[in-house]
Design a protein around this motif. Sequence first.
Motif, short mmCIF file in Angstrom:
data_model
loop_
_atom_site.label_atom_id
_atom_site.label_comp_id
_atom_site.label_asym_id
_atom_site.label_seq_id
_atom_site.Cartn_x
_atom_site.Cartn_y
_atom_site.Cartn_z
N LYS A 124 0.90 -1.04 -0.03
CA LYS A 124 0.00 -0.01 0.00
C LYS A 124 1.00 1.09 0.00
CE LYS A 124 -4.66 -0.17 1.46
NZ LYS A 124 -5.71 0.25 2.44
N HIS A 125 1.87 1.22 0.93
CA HIS A 125 2.80 2.14 0.79
C HIS A 125 3.34 2.59 -0.65
CE1 HIS A 125 2.37 3.52 5.14
NE2 HIS A 125 2.84 2.12 5.35
N LEU A 126 3.81 1.37 -1.23
CA LEU A 126 4.47 1.49 -2.53
C LEU A 126 3.54 2.03 -3.43
CD1 LEU A 126 6.61 -1.73 -2.56
CD2 LEU A 126 7.23 0.52 -2.46
N ARG A 127 2.36 1.70 -3.32
CA ARG A 127 1.20 2.22 -4.48
C ARG A 127 1.50 3.73 -4.15
NH1 ARG A 127 -4.29 2.14 -5.00
NH2 ARG A 127 -4.62 1.31 -2.79
N ILE A 128 1.20 4.37 -3.03
CA ILE A 128 1.17 5.81 -2.89
C ILE A 128 2.78 6.35 -3.39
CG2 ILE A 128 1.34 7.38 -0.93
CD1 ILE A 128 -0.69 5.70 0.44
N LEU A 129 3.54 5.76 -3.06
CA LEU A 129 5.05 6.22 -3.58
C LEU A 129 4.98 6.04 -4.96
CD1 LEU A 129 7.34 4.46 -0.93
CD2 LEU A 129 6.68 6.94 -1.31
N THR A 130 4.34 5.24 -5.47
CA THR A 130 4.17 5.21 -6.99
C THR A 130 3.47 6.11 -7.72
OG1 THR A 130 4.49 2.67 -6.91
CG2 THR A 130 3.90 3.66 -9.08
N GLU A 131 2.31 6.32 -7.07
CA GLU A 131 1.23 7.36 -7.56
C GLU A 131 2.01 8.63 -7.81
OE1 GLU A 131 -2.38 7.27 -5.45
OE2 GLU A 131 -2.69 5.16 -5.88
N CYS A 132 2.66 9.00 -6.71
CA CYS A 132 3.34 10.38 -6.82
C CYS A 132 4.64 10.36 -7.23
CB CYS A 132 3.36 11.15 -5.37
SG CYS A 132 4.37 10.31 -4.11
N GLU A 133 4.88 9.32 -7.81
CA GLU A 133 6.08 9.01 -9.00
C GLU A 133 7.54 9.16 -8.18
OE1 GLU A 133 4.97 12.23 -11.64
OE2 GLU A 133 4.82 10.71 -13.05
N LEU A 134 7.45 8.81 -6.90
CA LEU A 134 8.87 8.85 -6.12
C LEU A 134 9.47 7.54 -6.31
CD1 LEU A 134 8.24 10.51 -2.53
CD2 LEU A 134 10.24 10.61 -4.22
N VAL A 135 8.66 6.59 -6.70
CA VAL A 135 9.27 5.22 -6.94
C VAL A 135 8.61 4.36 -8.20
CG1 VAL A 135 8.29 2.94 -6.12
CG2 VAL A 135 9.47 4.41 -4.37
N LYS A 136 9.58 3.68 -8.76
CA LYS A 136 9.30 3.29 -10.20
C LYS A 136 9.29 1.76 -10.01
CE LYS A 136 12.45 4.08 -13.35
NZ LYS A 136 13.40 4.83 -14.00
N GLN A 137 8.41 0.95 -10.93
CA GLN A 137 8.42 -0.48 -10.84
C GLN A 137 9.42 -1.18 -12.07
OE1 GLN A 137 4.73 -2.33 -10.84
NE2 GLN A 137 3.62 -0.65 -9.18
N LYS A 138 10.11 -2.23 -11.50
CA LYS A 138 10.91 -2.85 -12.75
C LYS A 138 10.46 -4.41 -12.56
CE LYS A 138 14.24 -0.15 -14.40
NZ LYS A 138 15.32 -0.28 -15.55
N GLN A 139 9.48 -4.77 -13.30
CA GLN A 139 9.09 -6.26 -13.55
C GLN A 139 10.32 -7.05 -13.81
OE1 GLN A 139 5.46 -6.89 -13.42
NE2 GLN A 139 6.04 -8.99 -12.93
N LYS A 140 10.54 -8.27 -13.04
CA LYS A 140 11.39 -9.31 -13.30
C LYS A 140 10.99 -10.67 -13.08
CE LYS A 140 15.71 -10.80 -11.45
NZ LYS A 140 16.51 -10.52 -10.20
N GLY A 141 10.53 -11.16 -14.07
CA GLY A 141 9.63 -12.33 -13.96
C GLY A 141 8.41 -12.06 -13.17
N ARG A 142 8.39 -13.09 -12.14
CA ARG A 142 7.08 -12.74 -11.08
C ARG A 142 7.45 -11.69 -9.97
NH1 ARG A 142 6.28 -18.18 -7.88
NH2 ARG A 142 8.52 -18.50 -6.90
N GLU A 143 8.82 -11.49 -10.02
CA GLU A 143 8.94 -10.46 -8.84
C GLU A 143 9.08 -8.90 -9.73
OE1 GLU A 143 12.84 -11.74 -7.71
OE2 GLU A 143 12.09 -12.81 -6.18
#
Lengths: 106, 106
Positions: B44-63
């Motif tokens: 949930k925290h990561l979602r908030i951080l992602t929403e305000c673009e402080l954090v970026k996702q990098k898919q790597k397989g299922r991780e």
Amino acid sequence: MRRDVFQAIADPTRRAIITLIALQAMTPNAIAEHFNTTRQAVSKHLRILTECELVKQKQKGREIYYQLEINKMKEIDQWLEQFKKIWEQRFNQLDNLLLTIKKQEK
Amino acid sequence: MRRDVFQAIADPTRRAIITLIALQAMTPNAIAEHFNTTRQAVSKHLRILTECELVKQKQKGREIYYQLEINKMKEIDQWLEQFKKIWEQRFNQLDNLLLTIKKQEK
DNA sequence: AATTTGCGAAACTGATTGGTTGCGTATATA
DNA sequence: TATATACGCAACCAATCAGTTTCGCAAATT
């Protein structure tokens, strides 16, 4: 209850108040007139700002002037310090973080 | 809904997450293990951080690795800029603000 | 002395938040 | 193909919050 500088500046109205009184101490009424809000609402924000020592009261007759404790703002800057190191390092040198991630990705 | 950088760093857990992934991208599970909390809470925290673009996702397989967008942190620094001017000025010169207040006090 | 003004504090309300639980999906492993 | 793992998403709940209203107090004004 968590009540620190970061909590204090999370609210946009509070940030506006901080900016407003940074150069000039003001009363709750005077502050409220600058925004579209009531004295009581401002008063509540000021209480939060006072609790975390970002703002100081100065009684003057029946008026209370609120003034910014600019030194407290430095706390935010100090917390940012750790990231400044990273972004300055990135600017100057090879981007080590991305390298690490690349390695993880095989 | 207000969802900006300042809102994001208001929470101590989120600040800890930011510090944690600043140097090393991590998965939600890995982050959760560092604190005494669950993956979902971190998520949930990561979602908030992602929403305000402080954090970026990098898919790597299922991780999914989360990495800090360090440039976004500069926004906080930029906001602090206006106050830095004040506290540096105070350090170097006569304290104009206190003078103003003194005058108000007669 | 009576009224007005500036203010904090308390009570109330609706919105938001942090965290948990449960579910569905995709990838990996057996 | 069956199972385990990593994850996001939605629903839910208790706690907290922002803002309004009301009250009472103290200083200023009449």
